[in-house]
Design a protein around this motif. Structure first.
Motif, PDB file in Angstrom:
ATOM      1  N   THR A  30       1.280  -1.412   0.392  1.00  0.00           N
ATOM      2  CA  THR A  30      -0.159   0.248   0.193  1.00  0.00           C
ATOM      3  C   THR A  30       0.863   1.453   0.011  1.00  0.00           C
ATOM      4  O   THR A  30       1.961   1.063   0.764  1.00  0.00           O
ATOM      5  N   LEU A  31       0.315   2.358  -0.311  1.00  0.00           N
ATOM      6  CA  LEU A  31       0.893   3.588  -0.257  1.00  0.00           C
ATOM      7  C   LEU A  31       0.206   4.728   0.253  1.00  0.00           C
ATOM      8  O   LEU A  31      -0.935   4.606  -0.421  1.00  0.00           O
ATOM      9  N   THR A  32       0.646   5.346   1.105  1.00  0.00           N
ATOM     10  CA  THR A  32      -0.702   7.444   0.894  1.00  0.00           C
ATOM     11  C   THR A  32       0.253   8.126   0.394  1.00  0.00           C
ATOM     12  O   THR A  32       1.742   8.230   0.483  1.00  0.00           O
ATOM     13  N   GLN A  33      -0.770   8.941   0.487  1.00  0.00           N
ATOM     14  CA  GLN A  33       0.503  10.453   0.391  1.00  0.00           C
ATOM     15  C   GLN A  33      -0.029  11.597   1.841  1.00  0.00           C
ATOM     16  O   GLN A  33      -1.518  10.546   2.453  1.00  0.00           O
ATOM     17  N   ASP A  34       0.430  12.126   2.070  1.00  0.00           N
ATOM     18  CA  ASP A  34       0.052  12.830   3.545  1.00  0.00           C
ATOM     19  C   ASP A  34      -1.047  14.115   3.156  1.00  0.00           C
ATOM     20  O   ASP A  34      -1.954  14.315   3.964  1.00  0.00           O
ATOM     21  N   ASP A 117      -3.883   7.271  -3.817  1.00  0.00           N
ATOM     22  CA  ASP A 117      -3.988   8.198  -4.381  1.00  0.00           C
ATOM     23  C   ASP A 117      -4.399   7.737  -5.494  1.00  0.00           C
ATOM     24  O   ASP A 117      -4.267   6.624  -6.375  1.00  0.00           O
ATOM     25  N   SER A 118      -5.291   8.378  -6.765  1.00  0.00           N
ATOM     26  CA  SER A 118      -5.576   8.300  -8.386  1.00  0.00           C
ATOM     27  C   SER A 118      -4.987   7.394  -8.814  1.00  0.00           C
ATOM     28  O   SER A 118      -5.537   7.084  -9.629  1.00  0.00           O
ATOM     29  N   HIS A 119      -3.910   8.031  -9.005  1.00  0.00           N
ATOM     30  CA  HIS A 119      -2.645   8.089 -10.044  1.00  0.00           C
ATOM     31  C   HIS A 119      -2.142   7.263  -9.493  1.00  0.00           C
ATOM     32  O   HIS A 119      -0.529   6.670 -10.139  1.00  0.00           O
ATOM     33  N   THR A 120      -1.550   5.793  -8.338  1.00  0.00           N
ATOM     34  CA  THR A 120      -1.242   5.051  -8.170  1.00  0.00           C
ATOM     35  C   THR A 120      -0.977   3.848  -8.942  1.00  0.00           C
ATOM     36  O   THR A 120       0.296   3.321  -8.909  1.00  0.00           O
ATOM     37  N   PRO A 121      -1.792   3.934 -10.273  1.00  0.00           N
ATOM     38  CA  PRO A 121      -1.455   3.083 -11.279  1.00  0.00           C
ATOM     39  C   PRO A 121       0.051   3.246 -12.008  1.00  0.00           C
ATOM     40  O   PRO A 121       0.561   2.046 -13.034  1.00  0.00           O
ATOM     41  N   GLY A 529     -12.206  12.005 -11.661  1.00  0.00           N
ATOM     42  CA  GLY A 529     -10.883  12.822 -11.073  1.00  0.00           C
ATOM     43  C   GLY A 529      -9.777  11.874  -9.558  1.00  0.00           C
ATOM     44  O   GLY A 529     -10.079  10.836  -9.563  1.00  0.00           O
ATOM     45  N   SER A 530      -9.639  12.721  -8.825  1.00  0.00           N
ATOM     46  CA  SER A 530      -8.730  12.325  -7.267  1.00  0.00           C
ATOM     47  C   SER A 530      -9.474  11.181  -6.681  1.00  0.00           C
ATOM     48  O   SER A 530     -10.138  11.650  -6.830  1.00  0.00           O
ATOM     49  N   SER A 531      -8.334  10.590  -5.789  1.00  0.00           N
ATOM     50  CA  SER A 531      -9.183   9.564  -4.916  1.00  0.00           C
ATOM     51  C   SER A 531      -9.410  10.346  -3.890  1.00  0.00           C
ATOM     52  O   SER A 531     -10.357   9.547  -2.806  1.00  0.00           O
ATOM     53  N   ARG A 532      -9.891  11.389  -3.829  1.00  0.00           N
ATOM     54  CA  ARG A 532      -9.671  12.154  -2.003  1.00  0.00           C
ATOM     55  C   ARG A 532     -11.112  11.879  -1.634  1.00  0.00           C
ATOM     56  O   ARG A 532     -11.972  12.163  -2.510  1.00  0.00           O
ATOM     57  N   GLU A 533     -11.068  11.247  -0.447  1.00  0.00           N
ATOM     58  CA  GLU A 533     -12.191  11.032   0.373  1.00  0.00           C
ATOM     59  C   GLU A 533     -12.812  11.862   0.771  1.00  0.00           C
ATOM     60  O   GLU A 533     -14.334  11.972   1.126  1.00  0.00           O
TER      61      GLU A 533
END
Length: 641
Positions: A30-34, A117-121, A529-533
């Motif tokens: 997994t990855l996350t960003q701030d 993050d939506s650009h994880t691919p 767009g963005s994955s931001r929940e």
């Protein structure tokens, strides 16, 4: 089997790989960003585990790096301490953009990666099955839960030929966007094959996989071959290499052919990534700003091409040029070989290795300016300046625009830049902190701006007014803007929610609070767009109980479900036309209607009419919605077990 099926089958925990059916897959990394990470880790804490269950989890700091006050720094400290507590690697501010660094230092062919993050691919360029998701889904994956998705259709993109001079990997994905639009990849995985693949380096493949997110695709993936081995060896990670490819007789749901020989330099005009034309047909507009970087185009090769074009020259006085290397590795290499000096001498302003202006974190263009960017999104207002016109191009086209002051076909300059293959990259991981052995001694530190995430209540009958009615292709930037002023509030949903939908309607949040919540009505591809929940959490905070739209983007729909907000679609899209802001909509026997499946009846109390909507979710997600969201559902399952 095709490559996607091979990886899915080796990770399948529940369900069958039949298109349209729900499957559950094991997540390796997994990855996350701030920007999304604080909320994800608050949710991870709420799940009550002692450490992450994945093979590898990494927390990156790359979004909220502008520190005008203590909020962002407090978030960074929280993420660093919670990462240490739960056994998560921590990439410090300045180490680079999560997708670029993960590609360089952690990605492994054949593994699964879930990122908030939506650009994880992006790491699909390495042969990973990498999927973007909301923070709660990533938290569940870190807790050892499988990730559930509807089995997508698999599209084979066959590449033939070879890119000509001045044509880049960015033009490949822009061509796909031109053909398919931002809706064209919804419910699909794009798998690349053909002789043309072998002509593309891993960073070039990563550029294409990265912007597959703009198609709405679940993910994109390339085979793992000799070019993959070259890249991993140059990163000192050849032990991670595994050859992977589709079987020769593999079948696909759809096939798309792209002859690389035929592509020309392309540009996405304002205000959508699919508004694509040839650069030579874009009208040669005068350029005010050029921004080069982002997780799409900030690799070593990309910036070396830019340096080659600008070497020994100076940009015009009316052009502002900013460059953000994608990782500290890239920045170090540019500094050591002199390319950084070439960029600075030409007049470039060098930004830190972070997302920066791509997400609206600084470098907003001037009023009415034309900004040429190598980024992945040019949504209205995303740059921080509503009146600006943002164009998306390759690094080569951007460098030529900076040099000439106009958006022109770069082939007018003659010979294209050449960057020799790098046999060994700069390797220095001293800004990646490994989790300590004595994790139990770590104290998690929360700053005063970090507030608990909102929780919904169990589903009950709904009788609410329509708060807002929006059109097609509404993005998460429209719903919950992400600029330098608002990013520090990402950990404070009560405050952030006050800015919900303010790009479209500055009175939305005030109206929602006065009306005691309500219902949102949208067009097609709502939530792209963005994955931001946060685009689901802010409406939840404001009392939104349902969104009725013509169709939804995948990640946002999942985030609505996780928040306990009903994602409903019109059975007859004509019913959309008959609803107005302020109409009172009523769903009676909501629990019974949701649980039984099928269509749900909605009464428009104001108009005295009824219409039907679909709730196209799995049986499990029906129970999640009835429970009032995923956290409530998980807690209830623990009690019954």
């Amino acid at each position: 089997m095709n490559l996607t099926q091979k990886i899915l089958s080796s990770h399948l925990e529940e369900g069958e790989m039949v298109k349209g059916q729900e499957i559950a897959i094991k997540i390796d990394q997994t990855l996350t960003q701030d920007s999304t990470g604080t909320m994800a880790y608050l949710q991870l804490e709420a799940l009550g585990i002692d450490r992450v269950k994945t093979e590898l989890s990494v927390a990156y700091i790359d979004h909220n790096t502008l520190q005008q006050g203590p909020e962002n720094a407090d978030d960074h400290r929280y993420i660093q301490t919670v990462a240490a507590k739960y056994g998560i690697y921590f990439s410090r501010p300045g180490n680079g953009i999560c997708h670029q660094v993960h590609l360089e230092r952690f990605g492994r062919p054949g593994k699964t990666l879930l990122g908030s993050d939506s650009h994880t691919p992006t790491t699909g360029g390495l042969g990973m099955l990498a999927i973007g998701a909301g923070g709660l889904d990533v938290a569940l994956a870190m807790a050892g839960e499988p990730y559930r998705i509807i089995m997508p259709s698999i599209v084979n993109v066959r590449l033939t030929g070879k890119l000509r001079p001045w044509v880049s990997a960015k033009d490949v994905i822009l061509e796909l966007l031109r053909r398919l639009t931002v809706k064209g990849g919804v419910g699909k995985i794009f798998e690349y094959s053909g002789d043309g693949v072998k002509t593309l380096s891993v960073p070039e493949r990563a550029t294409i996989a990265n912007m597959g997110a703009e198609l709405g695709a679940t993910t994109s993936i390339f085979p793992s071959d000799e070019r993959t081995y070259e890249f991993l060896k140059a990163q000192g990670r050849e032990d991670a290499f595994v050859p992977l490819a589709a079987d020769e007789d593999a079948e696909y749901d759809e096939v798309i052919e792209i002859n690389l020989d035929e592509l020309e330099p392309l540009v996405a005009l304002p205000h959508s990534p699919d508004n694509v034309v040839k650069v030579k047909d874009a009208g040669r507009p005068k350029v005010d700003q050029v921004a080069i970087g982002s997780c799409t185009n900030s690799s070593y090769a990309d910036l070396m091409k830019v340096a080659s074009i600008l070497r020994g020259k100076v940009i015009p006085e009316h052009v502002s040029l900013v460059i953000a290397p994608g990782s500290r590795q890239v920045l170090n290499m540019l500094a050591k070989n002199g390319a950084l000096s070439d960029l600075i001498s030409a007049g470039a302003r060098i930004l830190e290795s972070a997302c920066g202006p791509c997400i609206g974190m600084g470098q907003a263009p001037a009023t009415g300016a034309i900004s040429i960017r190598t980024f992945n999104r040019n949504f209205y207002g995303r740059s921080g300046t509503k009146s600006a016109s943002v164009y998306l191009v390759s690094p080569e086209v951007a460098a030529v625009a900076a040099l000439t002051g106009y958006l022109i076909d770069p082939r007018e300059l003659g010979e294209a830049p050449y960057v020799p293959y790098m046999e060994k990259f700069e390797i220095n991981d001293n800004m990646i902190i490994k989790p300590p052995e004595d994790r139990e001694k770590v104290e998690i530190i929360k700053g005063p701006n970090i507030k608990p995430f909102p929780l919904n209540t169990p589903l009950s009958d709904i009788e609410k007014r329509v708060l807002i009615k929006v059109g097609d292709d509404i993005t998460t930037d429209h719903i919950m803007p992400s600029n330098a002023k608002l990013l520090p509030l990402r950990s404070n949903i009560p405050e952030l929610a006050k800015h919900c939908f303010e790009i479209i309607d500055e009175n939305f949040s005030k109206r929602a609070m006065e009306w005691g919540g309500g219902i949102i009505v949208g067009g097609s591809n709502y939530g792209q767009g963005s994955s931001r929940e946060h685009a689901a959490l802010a409406p939840l905070q404001l009392g939104v109980k349902a969104v009725i739209a013509k169709s939804f983007a995948r990640i946002h729909k999942a985030n609505l479900i996780n928040s306990g907000i009903l994602p409903l679609t019109f059975v007859d899209e004509k019913d959309y036309d008959n609803i107005e802001v302020g109409d009172v909509l009523k769903i009676e026997n909501a629990v019974e209607q949701v649980r039984r499946g099928g269509r749900i009846t909605v009464k428009n109390q104001t108009k005295g009419t009824t219409f039907e909507v679909d709730l196209d979710v799995s049986d499990r997600n029906r129970e999640v919605l009835i429970a009032g969201g995923m956290i409530n559902y998980v807690k209830s399952k623990k009690k019954t077990n």
